[in-house]
Enzyme design. Structure first.
Site, PDB file in Angstrom:
ATOM      1  N   CYS A 195       2.475  -1.618  -0.393  1.00 14.67           N
ATOM      2  CA  CYS A 195       3.071  -2.425   0.441  1.00 14.67           C
ATOM      3  C   CYS A 195       4.463  -2.491   0.501  1.00 14.67           C
ATOM      4  CB  CYS A 195       2.910  -3.677  -1.338  1.00 14.67           C
ATOM      5  SG  CYS A 195       1.464  -3.593  -2.240  1.00 14.67           S
ATOM      6  N   ARG A 253      -1.308 -10.412 -10.413  1.00 17.03           N
ATOM      7  CA  ARG A 253      -0.212  -9.988 -10.182  1.00 17.03           C
ATOM      8  C   ARG A 253       0.512 -10.554 -10.994  1.00 17.03           C
ATOM      9  NH1 ARG A 253       0.766  -7.426  -5.618  1.00 17.03           N
ATOM     10  NH2 ARG A 253      -0.549  -5.774  -5.935  1.00 17.03           N
ATOM     11  N   CYS A 257      -0.652  -1.863   1.670  1.00 14.70           N
ATOM     12  CA  CYS A 257      -0.731  -3.380   2.150  1.00 14.70           C
ATOM     13  C   CYS A 257       0.009  -4.105   2.934  1.00 14.70           C
ATOM     14  CB  CYS A 257      -0.438  -4.370   0.317  1.00 14.70           C
ATOM     15  SG  CYS A 257      -0.675  -6.102   0.664  1.00 14.70           S
TER      16      CYS A 257
END
Length: 351
Positions: free
Chosen positions: A105, A269, A136
């Site tokens: 990410c 998450r 991401c």
């Protein structure tokens, strides 16, 4: 209340605040049992996805988010940097993959990206994808054309948290509204990119606000594929420091269980704040349906447990890090195919 696990296992987008509050308030053994039922129907309960997060452009953000170390409005000592070079980002992604991460990410402290920056961001996405990792990014608010460029580059997920409830949002930020956030999420969804969206707890909001935040996500036309739940990290120089209150651990576990029940096919998450969580609290969160964590020593500008500590905890629990990205979908039950065993139905509140 008498809701069966079959009803709770269905994917719904018509949840109400009243329903969510009733589920949250269930006796904890029943709540965790239901969350496990839902979790096992979609995922392997012994597997946790590991992702890595890198700040590719730090500080200097014009937004006034009261929790953020990177806002120009907050005197936190974070210095603004330029957008990182693509090569450096790819090297970081290689290290993250070697450390066990399956998703990489990338975050940039912008209100919204400038078109001149999109070429480099897209090159980062393409480079990380070439490593075999999911991608991401979180870049702020987007236009439809920017979403399309990200999609063409191969972006898997776009992160854009709604942060808190609609009612509490003005206490957190005034330079944008929660509807601005939701508009970007709609553009991302319409553009064919998966959605990653969650919030932060411990900023002085009420439990009603926390539940309302989850209800917003659970009543989107399609649930986010990834739902990060962040525990507020104390950051000196931010306005939230004056109003923040620690989240009681069992209350946090209940919130994780509620997220799992409301959004059964989403990856939930445990995000920021894990460095302050005990092993026992994290274990309860996994039991409640969390199945993803960030690994690495730093999350943007705040602390995170060391990778070795994370893997040692999973080993102690008889769990393991996912070797590939964790997914599920409508009608898909990979948890069962991976050896999980759905528990028998239990009615909450039944006589």
């Amino acid at each position: 209340m008498s809701a069966s696990v079959t009803e709770w296992g269905d994917v719904r987008t018509d949840w109400t605040q009243v329903e969510a509050e009733a589920i949250y308030a269930s006796p904890l053994p029943d709540l965790l049992h239901q969350a496990q039922n839902v979790h096992r129907s979609r995922f392997d309960p012994t597997v946790v996805e590991t992702a890595s997060l890198l700040s590719v452009k730090t500080g200097g953000c014009p937004e006034d988010c009261g929790y953020c170390s990177q806002s120009v409005h907050n005197k936190t000592g974070v210095k603004a940097t330029k957008l990182m070079a693509v090569e450096r980002v790819i090297e970081d992604a290689k290290r993250a993959k070697a450390g066990g991460a399956t998703r990489f990410c990338m975050g940039a402290a912008w209100r919204s990206p400038k078109d001149r920056d999109m070429d480099r961001v897209c090159a980062m996405i393409e480079g990380v994808r070439a490593l075999g990792m999911e991608t991401c990014v979180t870049l702020g608010m987007l236009t439809g054309s920017q979403v399309e460029r990200l999609r063409q580059a191969g972006l898997d997920y776009y992160n854009h948290n709604i942060d808190t409830s609609r009612e509490y949002y003005p206490e957190i930020a005034t330079t944008r509204s929660i509807d601005d956030r939701l508009e970007t999420l709609a553009l991302v969804r319409a553009g064919g990119v998966k959605v990653c969206s969650g919030g932060i707890v411990g900023m002085g909001e009420t439990m009603t606000d926390r539940i309302a935040m989850l209800v917003i996500l659970a009543t989107l036309e399609r649930h986010p594929e990834s739902v990060p739940i962040n525990m507020w990290n104390e950051i000196k120089g931010t306005p939230v420091m004056e109003k923040s209150q620690p989240v009681e651990p069992i209350a946090f576990v209940r919130l994780i269980a509620l997220a799992r029940i409301l959004m059964p096919e989403s990856v939930v998450r445990l995000s920021a704040g894990r460095h302050a969580m005990s092993d026992e609290l994290q274990a309860l969160c996994f039991l409640a349906g969390a199945n993803s964590i960030f690994t690495g020593d730093v999350l943007l500008t705040t602390g995170n447990p060391e990778r070795n500590k994370d893997f040692a905890l999973l080993k102690k629990l008889g769990m393991r890090a996912a070797e590939a990205p964790v997914h599920t979908g409508a009608g898909d039950h990979p948890g069962q195919s991976n050896g999980s065993h759905p528990l028998p139905s239990l009615a909450i509140g039944a006589p």
